[in-house]
Design a protein around this motif. Sequence first.
Motif, PDB file in Angstrom:
ATOM      1  N   LYS A 108      18.653  13.511   3.826  1.00 18.21           N
ATOM      2  CA  LYS A 108      19.767  12.576   4.019  1.00 18.21           C
ATOM      3  C   LYS A 108      19.600  11.839   5.357  1.00 18.21           C
ATOM      4  CE  LYS A 108      22.380  16.479   5.851  1.00 18.21           C
ATOM      5  NZ  LYS A 108      23.423  17.476   5.599  1.00 18.21           N
ATOM      6  N   TYR A 132      16.791  12.360   8.384  1.00 18.18           N
ATOM      7  CA  TYR A 132      17.182  12.741   9.742  1.00 18.18           C
ATOM      8  C   TYR A 132      16.627  11.745  10.769  1.00 18.18           C
ATOM      9  CZ  TYR A 132      18.905  17.372   8.178  1.00 18.18           C
ATOM     10  OH  TYR A 132      19.589  18.399   7.573  1.00 18.18           O
ATOM     11  N   LEU A 161      24.813  16.002  -2.039  1.00 19.77           N
ATOM     12  CA  LEU A 161      25.520  17.118  -1.399  1.00 19.77           C
ATOM     13  C   LEU A 161      27.029  16.917  -1.307  1.00 19.77           C
ATOM     14  CD1 LEU A 161      22.891  17.887   1.385  1.00 19.77           C
ATOM     15  CD2 LEU A 161      23.439  19.342  -0.585  1.00 19.77           C
ATOM     16  N   HIS A 163      28.164  27.192   1.972  1.00 16.18           N
ATOM     17  CA  HIS A 163      27.592  26.709   3.233  1.00 16.18           C
ATOM     18  C   HIS A 163      28.115  27.556   4.397  1.00 16.18           C
ATOM     19  CE1 HIS A 163      25.422  23.522   5.349  1.00 16.18           C
ATOM     20  NE2 HIS A 163      26.411  23.416   6.205  1.00 16.18           N
ATOM     21  N   THR A 204      20.594  27.544   4.590  1.00 16.77           N
ATOM     22  CA  THR A 204      20.024  26.310   5.126  1.00 16.77           C
ATOM     23  C   THR A 204      18.901  26.733   6.087  1.00 16.77           C
ATOM     24  OG1 THR A 204      21.576  26.308   6.947  1.00 16.77           O
ATOM     25  CG2 THR A 204      22.236  25.137   4.957  1.00 16.77           C
ATOM     26  N   SER A 205      18.376  25.772   6.843  1.00 19.32           N
ATOM     27  CA  SER A 205      17.295  26.099   7.786  1.00 19.32           C
ATOM     28  C   SER A 205      17.657  27.299   8.654  1.00 19.32           C
ATOM     29  CB  SER A 205      17.012  24.916   8.720  1.00 19.32           C
ATOM     30  OG  SER A 205      16.521  23.823   8.001  1.00 19.32           O
ATOM     31  N   ARG A 263      18.183  25.327   1.123  1.00 19.33           N
ATOM     32  CA  ARG A 263      18.331  23.914   1.488  1.00 19.33           C
ATOM     33  C   ARG A 263      17.826  23.754   2.923  1.00 19.33           C
ATOM     34  NH1 ARG A 263      23.526  25.650  -0.110  1.00 19.33           N
ATOM     35  NH2 ARG A 263      24.453  25.067   1.892  1.00 19.33           N
ATOM     36  N   GLY A 288      16.600  21.349   6.037  1.00 16.50           N
ATOM     37  CA  GLY A 288      16.523  20.038   6.653  1.00 16.50           C
ATOM     38  C   GLY A 288      15.790  20.114   7.985  1.00 16.50           C
ATOM     39  N   ILE A 289      16.512  20.533   9.001  1.00 13.68           N
ATOM     40  CA  ILE A 289      16.030  20.399  10.387  1.00 13.68           C
ATOM     41  C   ILE A 289      14.667  21.061  10.629  1.00 13.68           C
ATOM     42  CG2 ILE A 289      17.219  22.432  11.337  1.00 13.68           C
ATOM     43  CD1 ILE A 289      17.143  18.970  13.035  1.00 13.68           C
ATOM     44  N   TYR A 299      20.130  17.394  15.809  1.00 17.38           N
ATOM     45  CA  TYR A 299      20.463  16.605  14.614  1.00 17.38           C
ATOM     46  C   TYR A 299      21.058  15.256  15.009  1.00 17.38           C
ATOM     47  CZ  TYR A 299      20.691  21.201  12.110  1.00 17.38           C
ATOM     48  OH  TYR A 299      20.453  22.438  11.587  1.00 17.38           O
TER      49      TYR A 299
HETATM   50  C1  LIG Z   1      22.606  18.695   5.823  1.00 21.90           C
HETATM   51  C2  LIG Z   1      22.820  19.893   4.947  1.00 21.90           C
HETATM   52  C3  LIG Z   1      21.841  20.897   4.866  1.00 21.90           C
HETATM   53  C4  LIG Z   1      20.610  20.935   5.732  1.00 21.90           C
HETATM   54  O1  LIG Z   1      20.884  21.701   6.887  1.00 21.90           O
HETATM   55  P1  LIG Z   1      19.739  22.036   7.957  1.00 21.90           P
HETATM   56  O2  LIG Z   1      20.474  22.778   8.997  1.00 21.90           O
HETATM   57  O3  LIG Z   1      19.219  20.725   8.442  1.00 21.90           O
HETATM   58  O4  LIG Z   1      18.707  22.830   7.258  1.00 21.90           O
HETATM   59  C5  LIG Z   1      22.043  21.907   3.957  1.00 21.90           C
HETATM   60  N1  LIG Z   1      23.149  21.964   3.177  1.00 21.90           N
HETATM   61  C6  LIG Z   1      24.120  21.026   3.252  1.00 21.90           C
HETATM   62  C7  LIG Z   1      25.314  21.142   2.379  1.00 21.90           C
HETATM   63  C8  LIG Z   1      23.999  19.977   4.141  1.00 21.90           C
HETATM   64  O5  LIG Z   1      24.969  19.065   4.225  1.00 21.90           O
END
Ligand SMILES: *Cc1c(COP(=O)(O)O)cnc(C)c1O
Length: 365
Positions: free
Chosen positions: A36, A40, A81, A161, A197-198, A217, A219-220, A350
């Motif tokens: 997204k 980043y 998301l 989350h 998540t990460s 999931r 991202g970072i 971020y």
């Molecule tokens: C942005 C997001 C992530 C990614 O999180 P990171 O900390 O970058 O791994 C995962 N899940 C949801 C729902 C998010 O909005």
Amino acid sequence: MHFRPTRAEIDRDALHHNARIARQLAGDARLLGVIKADGYGHGVLTVAEAISEHVDAFAVAFIDEAITIRNAGFQQPIVLLEGCFSDAELPVCAHHNFQPVVHQQQQLDAILMARLVRPLAVWLKVDTGMHRLGWAPNEVQRVHDELKASPQVGSVTLMSHFANAEKHVHPLNNKQLELFEDVCAQTESQLDMSLATSAALVSSAIDMSQHNGHWIRTGILLYGDNPVEKAMPLPQPLKPVMRLIAPVIAIRDVAKGESVGYGSTWKAERPSRIATIAIGYADGYPRHAKNGTPVVIRDHEVPLAGTVSMDMITVDVTDFAEITVGDEAELWGPNLSVARVAQHAGTISYDLLTNVSARVPRVTR
Ligand SMILES: *Cc1c(COP(=O)(O)O)cnc(C)c1O
């Protein structure tokens, strides 16, 4: 063509490297590459191309971001998301294999009412304590059953989350994990799930070992930043993907007692040499970076001296006589972690990465 040398270099190999590490850490779990906010801030198509062979699907915040990726030719499923904002998105989701999150009643109603060319894969979001999006745990069974009974729905993945996954110890982490596992257990044994998540993936404190086969999931981590206070040992260090660079465009001597910049927030306590660098808050360099925030020039760390301007910053180079006009400064990158700069600016990596503005060209290497 850009004349100003200020730029964000994006390291493709580092993206591959980090994605491979995420893959290794994930074990049997499937990986959702979170791209997204223009990947980043790195350029979403560059990121999608590099990570596509390492991840099982992509995730973005909303449908317009997904359309950009689909139009560029990527075929993977893309999770939305935040789900859909309006009914009009559902046929687009069905057509493009976008997988919306369903987190509230209007979204559920819209799906149940829709007539789609093919069933959707949806992600059912449970609010286990973040209190931002999702259904209360006691609503999940009903929502799941309604979705499962609908011809518009092909599959349901349960997700939640963490609010504090980056903290080494936080009471909410285990509470959320337990709540999520309870909900999953009550709902259906073969259900797909996604919680980590990460941060949860690399945390040495959150035990995700029961989540083999689920979706992570991430991202970072892909961008080379480790978000947790105490990470487990990684197979190899992550590599920062973005290197933010700008040239020194002026150098001057400033007498003891003189001040530099707007508001005169920095005062020379000795006869000083000040270098002016062509990057400012309009480029996404954080305006709240404090005096002393590190900048790297010729392998030296030099401190920010004075308030960040719209197009420029000033640094104290008194100790390094060799620094000269035309030198390139690294604002963050392999020699200076974006997390450290973020700390000096009272924010998180971020925020800095996603705020590098459109006037900074991304140069992929
Ligand atoms: C942005 C997001 C992530 C990614 O999180 P990171 O900390 O970058 O791994 C995962 N899940 C949801 C729902 C998010 O909005």
